[in-house]
Scaffold this motif. Structure first.
Motif, mmCIF file in Angstrom:
data_model
loop_
_atom_site.group_PDB
_atom_site.id
_atom_site.type_symbol
_atom_site.label_atom_id
_atom_site.label_comp_id
_atom_site.label_asym_id
_atom_site.label_seq_id
_atom_site.Cartn_x
_atom_site.Cartn_y
_atom_site.Cartn_z
ATOM 1 N N THR A 169 -43.438 44.740 0.382
ATOM 2 C CA THR A 169 -43.284 43.690 1.216
ATOM 3 C C THR A 169 -43.168 42.384 0.497
ATOM 4 O OG1 THR A 169 -45.546 42.894 1.445
ATOM 5 C CG2 THR A 169 -45.002 44.950 2.800
ATOM 6 N N MET A 170 -43.092 41.448 1.478
ATOM 7 C CA MET A 170 -42.952 40.037 0.749
ATOM 8 C C MET A 170 -44.063 39.742 0.124
ATOM 9 S SD MET A 170 -42.018 37.397 4.265
ATOM 10 C CE MET A 170 -43.470 38.172 5.467
ATOM 11 N N GLY A 171 -43.810 38.934 -1.235
ATOM 12 C CA GLY A 171 -44.828 38.380 -1.876
ATOM 13 C C GLY A 171 -45.292 36.811 -1.368
ATOM 14 N N PRO A 172 -46.230 36.388 -2.059
ATOM 15 C CA PRO A 172 -46.668 34.989 -1.617
ATOM 16 C C PRO A 172 -45.440 34.006 -1.522
ATOM 17 C CG PRO A 172 -48.106 35.860 -3.343
ATOM 18 C CD PRO A 172 -47.147 37.076 -3.132
ATOM 19 N N LYS A 173 -44.596 33.978 -2.327
ATOM 20 C CA LYS A 173 -43.508 33.009 -2.116
ATOM 21 C C LYS A 173 -42.408 33.073 -0.900
ATOM 22 C CE LYS A 173 -40.508 30.254 -5.034
ATOM 23 N NZ LYS A 173 -39.774 30.086 -6.381
ATOM 24 N N SER A 174 -42.170 34.560 -0.727
ATOM 25 C CA SER A 174 -41.211 34.720 0.438
ATOM 26 C C SER A 174 -41.984 34.489 1.717
ATOM 27 C CB SER A 174 -40.586 36.032 0.166
ATOM 28 O OG SER A 174 -41.121 36.968 -0.352
ATOM 29 N N ALA A 175 -43.189 34.924 1.501
ATOM 30 C CA ALA A 175 -44.126 35.103 2.904
ATOM 31 C C ALA A 175 -44.414 33.531 3.324
ATOM 32 C CB ALA A 175 -45.533 35.737 2.642
ATOM 33 N N ALA A 176 -44.558 32.557 2.354
ATOM 34 C CA ALA A 176 -44.489 31.129 2.549
ATOM 35 C C ALA A 176 -43.240 30.530 3.200
ATOM 36 C CB ALA A 176 -44.849 30.097 1.420
ATOM 37 N N LYS A 177 -41.862 31.070 2.458
ATOM 38 C CA LYS A 177 -40.921 30.705 3.373
ATOM 39 C C LYS A 177 -40.884 31.252 4.696
ATOM 40 C CE LYS A 177 -36.800 28.774 3.395
ATOM 41 N NZ LYS A 177 -36.554 27.319 3.217
ATOM 42 N N ALA A 178 -41.138 32.472 5.012
ATOM 43 C CA ALA A 178 -41.255 32.969 6.312
ATOM 44 C C ALA A 178 -42.178 31.903 7.224
ATOM 45 C CB ALA A 178 -42.049 34.453 6.295
ATOM 46 N N VAL A 179 -43.292 31.415 6.715
ATOM 47 C CA VAL A 179 -44.355 30.420 7.602
ATOM 48 C C VAL A 179 -43.437 29.330 7.952
ATOM 49 C CG1 VAL A 179 -46.256 28.952 7.438
ATOM 50 C CG2 VAL A 179 -46.321 31.337 6.451
ATOM 51 N N GLU A 180 -42.710 28.706 6.952
ATOM 52 C CA GLU A 180 -41.731 27.802 7.390
ATOM 53 C C GLU A 180 -40.627 28.044 8.637
ATOM 54 O OE1 GLU A 180 -39.953 26.079 3.520
ATOM 55 O OE2 GLU A 180 -38.267 25.602 4.801
ATOM 56 N N LEU A 181 -39.895 29.188 8.353
ATOM 57 C CA LEU A 181 -39.124 29.809 9.353
ATOM 58 C C LEU A 181 -39.740 29.947 10.780
ATOM 59 C CD1 LEU A 181 -36.742 32.344 7.227
ATOM 60 C CD2 LEU A 181 -36.315 29.913 7.766
ATOM 61 N N LEU A 182 -40.895 30.209 10.652
ATOM 62 C CA LEU A 182 -41.431 30.727 11.943
ATOM 63 C C LEU A 182 -42.111 29.514 12.575
ATOM 64 C CD1 LEU A 182 -43.530 33.865 10.783
ATOM 65 C CD2 LEU A 182 -41.553 33.906 12.606
ATOM 66 N N LYS A 183 -42.217 28.407 11.876
ATOM 67 C CA LYS A 183 -42.764 27.082 12.288
ATOM 68 C C LYS A 183 -44.208 27.136 13.033
ATOM 69 C CE LYS A 183 -38.551 24.308 13.282
ATOM 70 N NZ LYS A 183 -37.588 25.267 12.870
ATOM 71 N N THR A 184 -45.008 28.315 12.426
ATOM 72 C CA THR A 184 -46.250 28.533 12.906
ATOM 73 C C THR A 184 -47.419 27.709 12.212
ATOM 74 O OG1 THR A 184 -47.970 30.249 13.509
ATOM 75 C CG2 THR A 184 -46.547 30.487 11.463
ATOM 76 N N PRO A 185 -48.192 27.083 13.084
ATOM 77 C CA PRO A 185 -49.419 26.310 12.311
ATOM 78 C C PRO A 185 -50.454 27.188 11.638
ATOM 79 C CG PRO A 185 -49.653 26.447 14.857
ATOM 80 C CD PRO A 185 -48.411 27.295 14.489
ATOM 81 N N ARG A 186 -50.405 28.427 11.870
ATOM 82 C CA ARG A 186 -51.476 29.445 11.201
ATOM 83 C C ARG A 186 -50.982 30.594 10.556
ATOM 84 N NH1 ARG A 186 -52.643 27.989 16.320
ATOM 85 N NH2 ARG A 186 -53.712 26.186 16.361
ATOM 86 N N VAL A 187 -51.452 30.864 9.661
ATOM 87 C CA VAL A 187 -51.047 32.366 9.279
ATOM 88 C C VAL A 187 -52.287 32.957 8.531
ATOM 89 C CG1 VAL A 187 -50.298 31.400 6.992
ATOM 90 C CG2 VAL A 187 -49.538 33.590 7.668
ATOM 91 N N ILE A 188 -52.387 34.271 9.013
ATOM 92 C CA ILE A 188 -53.461 35.207 8.130
ATOM 93 C C ILE A 188 -52.633 36.059 7.441
ATOM 94 C CG2 ILE A 188 -55.017 36.964 8.675
ATOM 95 C CD1 ILE A 188 -55.953 35.377 11.213
ATOM 96 N N PRO A 189 -53.147 36.149 6.022
ATOM 97 C CA PRO A 189 -52.416 36.919 5.181
ATOM 98 C C PRO A 189 -52.903 38.478 5.370
ATOM 99 C CG PRO A 189 -53.836 35.402 3.764
ATOM 100 C CD PRO A 189 -53.871 35.114 5.264
ATOM 101 N N ILE A 190 -51.709 39.361 5.261
ATOM 102 C CA ILE A 190 -52.276 40.735 5.194
ATOM 103 C C ILE A 190 -51.689 41.756 4.269
ATOM 104 C CG2 ILE A 190 -52.891 40.720 7.844
ATOM 105 C CD1 ILE A 190 -50.031 41.964 8.392
ATOM 106 N N HIS A 191 -51.701 43.108 4.172
ATOM 107 C CA HIS A 191 -51.217 43.864 3.444
ATOM 108 C C HIS A 191 -51.409 43.569 1.746
ATOM 109 C CE1 HIS A 191 -48.233 46.822 2.314
ATOM 110 N NE2 HIS A 191 -48.405 47.491 3.269
#
Ligand code: NI
Ligand code: MN
Length: 213
Positions: free
Chosen positions: A157-179
């Motif tokens: 799946t995504m790693g830390p760097k691409s998942a961080a980019k996903a947070v930016e695209l989603l404009k979500t204020p909160r994220v819980i890392p999984i997997h």
């Protein structure tokens, strides 16, 4: 709304209804509960049929009378095993009254999905297993995502760097890392994810730990 992470991609969301995502407990070295410990689950949402996501879904559904919500083919297979199911497909919405499920795409092998859930005035995105994709930016236009569950383990799946980019695209204020952290092959680390995420709160839970949204 109470959110509990049970390791890997398994999340319990308790509001008006009790929703369980991707219940991989048997065989999960980091899970601190067994399928039989879960009670009164209304819905079990399955993002895709890989073993580490479908997990104990049928057993839990049969024990609790829960409804499994998943892609059509997965729903048919679970129905044949005696579970109550509702099948759907990517792009579709299902309204259970109090809980609205929007099935969205995921970029992964086999047929894989993400799910955007609306319940009790909150919107939660569970990405399932996925690579980073630009349509996440479209979801930010359709939904005000209060909380996202994103895979950061890398390799599958995504790693830390691409998942961080996903947070930016989603404009979500909160994220819980999984997997991540389940098996040695999943090398993505929360410390790295935290370094890359800007303008959002990273809520890293231990298996069995809860967060109030
Ligand atoms: Ni998978
Ligand atoms: Mn997986």
């Amino acid at each position: 709304m109470k959110i509990t992470w049970h390791g890997h991609s398994c999340v319990l969301v308790e509001g008006t209804k009790k929703i369980l995502f991707d219940p991989f407990l048997t065989g999960n070295p980091r899970a601190v509960i067994k399928p039989g410990d879960l009670r009164q689950i209304d819905y079990i949402f399955i993002t895709h049929e890989h073993h580490d996501h479908l997990g104990d879904a049928v057993e839990i559904a049969k024990a609790n009378g829960s409804c499994i919500v998943a892609l059509h083919e997965i729903a048919v297979s679970c129905l044949e095993q005696g579970a109550r199911t509702e099948g759907m497909n990517v792009g579709g919405t299902l309204d259970f009254g109090g809980v609205r499920v929007n099935m969205v795409m995921a970029v992964h092998s086999g047929a894989a999905t993400g799910m955007i859930i609306e319940m009790d005035g909150k919107t939660i995105y569970h990405a399932g297993d996925t690579a980073l994709f630009s349509d996440m930016g479209l979801y930010a236009g359709f939904f005000k995502i209060d909380l996202a569950f994103l895979p950061i383990g890398d390799r599958y799946t995504m790693g830390p760097k691409s998942a961080a980019k996903a947070v930016e695209l989603l404009k979500t204020p909160r994220v819980i890392p999984i997997h991540y952290g389940t098996f040695p092959l999943l090398t993505g680390k929360v410390e790295d994810f935290r370094k890359y995420v800007k303008n959002a709160e990273v809520i890293a839970l231990s298996p069995g730990e809860s967060f109030e949204l």
